[in-house]
Design a protein around this motif. Structure first.
Motif, PDB file in Angstrom:
ATOM      1  N   TYR A   4       0.782  -1.215  -0.073  1.00  0.00           N
ATOM      2  CA  TYR A   4       0.145   0.116  -0.163  1.00  0.00           C
ATOM      3  C   TYR A   4       0.821   1.028   0.211  1.00  0.00           C
ATOM      4  O   TYR A   4       1.723   1.312   0.830  1.00  0.00           O
ATOM      5  CB  TYR A   4      -0.901  -0.072   1.110  1.00  0.00           C
ATOM      6  CG  TYR A   4      -2.120  -0.954   0.884  1.00  0.00           C
ATOM      7  CD1 TYR A   4      -3.131  -0.810   0.272  1.00  0.00           C
ATOM      8  CD2 TYR A   4      -1.803  -2.386   1.510  1.00  0.00           C
ATOM      9  CE1 TYR A   4      -4.291  -1.675   0.312  1.00  0.00           C
ATOM     10  CE2 TYR A   4      -2.676  -3.177   1.410  1.00  0.00           C
ATOM     11  CZ  TYR A   4      -3.737  -3.071   0.392  1.00  0.00           C
ATOM     12  OH  TYR A   4      -4.816  -3.889   0.475  1.00  0.00           O
ATOM     13  N   GLU A   5       0.528   2.157  -0.822  1.00  0.00           N
ATOM     14  CA  GLU A   5       1.195   3.335  -1.186  1.00  0.00           C
ATOM     15  C   GLU A   5       0.619   4.338   0.055  1.00  0.00           C
ATOM     16  O   GLU A   5      -0.204   4.910  -0.351  1.00  0.00           O
ATOM     17  CB  GLU A   5       0.998   4.183  -2.383  1.00  0.00           C
ATOM     18  CG  GLU A   5       2.074   3.458  -3.543  1.00  0.00           C
ATOM     19  CD  GLU A   5       3.358   3.532  -3.410  1.00  0.00           C
ATOM     20  OE1 GLU A   5       3.993   4.626  -2.388  1.00  0.00           O
ATOM     21  OE2 GLU A   5       4.287   2.976  -3.814  1.00  0.00           O
ATOM     22  N   LEU A   6       1.681   4.673   1.013  1.00  0.00           N
ATOM     23  CA  LEU A   6       1.295   5.634   1.986  1.00  0.00           C
ATOM     24  C   LEU A   6       1.974   6.836   1.753  1.00  0.00           C
ATOM     25  O   LEU A   6       3.090   6.745   1.524  1.00  0.00           O
ATOM     26  CB  LEU A   6       1.452   5.018   3.454  1.00  0.00           C
ATOM     27  CG  LEU A   6       0.404   3.948   3.724  1.00  0.00           C
ATOM     28  CD1 LEU A   6       0.916   3.496   5.224  1.00  0.00           C
ATOM     29  CD2 LEU A   6      -0.775   4.169   3.692  1.00  0.00           C
ATOM     30  N   GLU A   7       1.427   7.907   1.816  1.00  0.00           N
ATOM     31  CA  GLU A   7       1.972   9.313   1.737  1.00  0.00           C
ATOM     32  C   GLU A   7       2.754   9.626   3.094  1.00  0.00           C
ATOM     33  O   GLU A   7       2.346   9.361   4.105  1.00  0.00           O
ATOM     34  CB  GLU A   7       0.961  10.334   1.542  1.00  0.00           C
ATOM     35  CG  GLU A   7       1.565  11.761   1.131  1.00  0.00           C
ATOM     36  CD  GLU A   7       0.577  12.787   0.930  1.00  0.00           C
ATOM     37  OE1 GLU A   7       1.058  14.041   0.646  1.00  0.00           O
ATOM     38  OE2 GLU A   7      -0.892  12.466   1.060  1.00  0.00           O
ATOM     39  N   ARG A   8       4.025   9.870   2.669  1.00  0.00           N
ATOM     40  CA  ARG A   8       4.926   9.938   3.924  1.00  0.00           C
ATOM     41  C   ARG A   8       4.831  11.301   4.272  1.00  0.00           C
ATOM     42  O   ARG A   8       5.346  12.348   3.881  1.00  0.00           O
ATOM     43  CB  ARG A   8       6.380   9.687   3.551  1.00  0.00           C
ATOM     44  CG  ARG A   8       6.640   8.181   3.071  1.00  0.00           C
ATOM     45  CD  ARG A   8       8.165   7.843   2.682  1.00  0.00           C
ATOM     46  NE  ARG A   8       9.020   8.080   3.766  1.00  0.00           N
ATOM     47  CZ  ARG A   8       9.414   6.778   4.574  1.00  0.00           C
ATOM     48  NH1 ARG A   8       8.647   5.741   4.479  1.00  0.00           N
ATOM     49  NH2 ARG A   8      10.158   7.332   5.599  1.00  0.00           N
ATOM     50  N   VAL A   9       4.354  11.570   5.476  1.00  0.00           N
ATOM     51  CA  VAL A   9       4.213  12.900   6.171  1.00  0.00           C
ATOM     52  C   VAL A   9       4.413  12.677   7.483  1.00  0.00           C
ATOM     53  O   VAL A   9       4.080  11.675   8.247  1.00  0.00           O
ATOM     54  CB  VAL A   9       2.451  13.241   5.932  1.00  0.00           C
ATOM     55  CG1 VAL A   9       2.522  14.696   6.859  1.00  0.00           C
ATOM     56  CG2 VAL A   9       2.107  13.348   4.500  1.00  0.00           C
TER      57      VAL A   9
END
Lengths: 211, 211
Positions: A4-9
């Motif tokens: 799963y592509e999670l936005e890195r924040v």
């Protein structure tokens, strides 16, 4: 296993990033700068862009709310959930307090004796203790109707009414009643939508703006 | 002074009347009878009919949730607001409990030390204390992502995950991750919408159905 592509924040950047995405999605829609942070925080809380047009502000309601908060005012909610959602650290910094009388025993007794709702009885209790406060009503239209009556009777003069109950029975009307008042600042979510989370979000949006 | 037409409904009848109006407005739309009361209560809480299609249930998630509640299970939320919205009398009747670790000092320290969110750290705390519980996540996608990881690592095996965080950063993905799990019952609000109020409404809808 699917990746799963999670936005890195970074944790402390999540809220900022959310507000950027909200601003981006609002696009060309222009918001009154005075009301902008309230509207965006409600959208942040609900992911519901309808609030960009549903939230109705009496003239300078935000400014008046901020003035009241600066004085260290009492906020009264109609649910413990709404109370729980208000940022306690931000409240404390301003010497503000928040109370909800819904679960009080005397309120339950009063409601039963007067054949009314506890929400309504809790507004009566608030009017006896103090009328000079901010009301944040996110659940019960009966609370809003009672506030309207208490104002008409001259018993209270709230500094701000946040009128965002949610639901199907008398919700739309209760908000129209508040919007008909002159001389009482209000922030109302027109229509059926709202909620304790929305009420708390509006209070927090104001708290975070106090300089 | 304008006269406002209020629908005359007895206090104890307001909820029933609201559900009638919801049923009426859903019209021809058929809901799975097992999930119907959950869906209607979420609409009751939000006045948002999108939930009639957004709420996704793993097979017999409701039945499995009811079984867990009958055993007197622990419910863990990711916000104190969600915790506040759960009906305490209904919980007590079933010997269930509800906890939220978000504001715990050790959770704040753990989050800081591990450069993660408090929501995530509070799920780690939950996994250390008990993995056999119902999680009701209405706010933080990071909590849901952490639950997914803890399940993949075999550290917890929740009886039900209510996955309804709201927002813009990784919210959609976190829900997709939960829906990809096999063998873990879930109720998820697909998309960006959700909230602590929605999480509490789902828990309450389950609590009220236990016979």
């Amino acid at each position: 296993m699917k990746h799963y592509e999670l936005e890195r924040v970074l944790p402390e950047e999540i809220e900022k990033r959310s507000f950027e995405l909200i601003t981006q999605e609002l696009g060309e829609k222009t918001l009154d700068p005075e009301n902008e942070l309230v509207i965006k925080r409600v959208i942040h809380t609900t992911a519901d862009f309808e609030y960009a047009k549903n939230l109705i502000f009496s003239p300078h309601a935000v400014t008046k709310g901020l003035e009241a908060l600066k004085e260290g005012i009492q906020i009264i909610t109609d649910t413990n959930m709404g109370k729980a959602g208000i940022n306690k650290a931000a409240l404390k910094k301003l010497n503000c307090t928040v109370d909800c009388f819904m679960a009080d025993e005397d309120v339950a007794e009063y409601a039963k004796a007067h054949d009314t709702t506890r929400a309504c009885a809790s507004m009566d209790k608030a009017s006896r203790l103090s009328g000079d406060c901010i009301f944040a009503v996110g659940n019960a239209p009966t609370a809003l109707v009672r506030l309207y009556e208490l104002i008409q009777e001259g018993k209270i003069h709230p500094r701000l009414i946040i009128g965002v109950p949610v639901g199907f029975v008398n919700v739309v009307q209760s908000k129209e009643m508040i919007m008909s008042l002159s001389g009482i600042p209000y922030i109302v979510a027109k229509g059926r939508k709202g909620g304790s989370n929305v009420a708390a979000a509006i209070v927090n949006a104001l708290l975070y703006q106090v300089k």
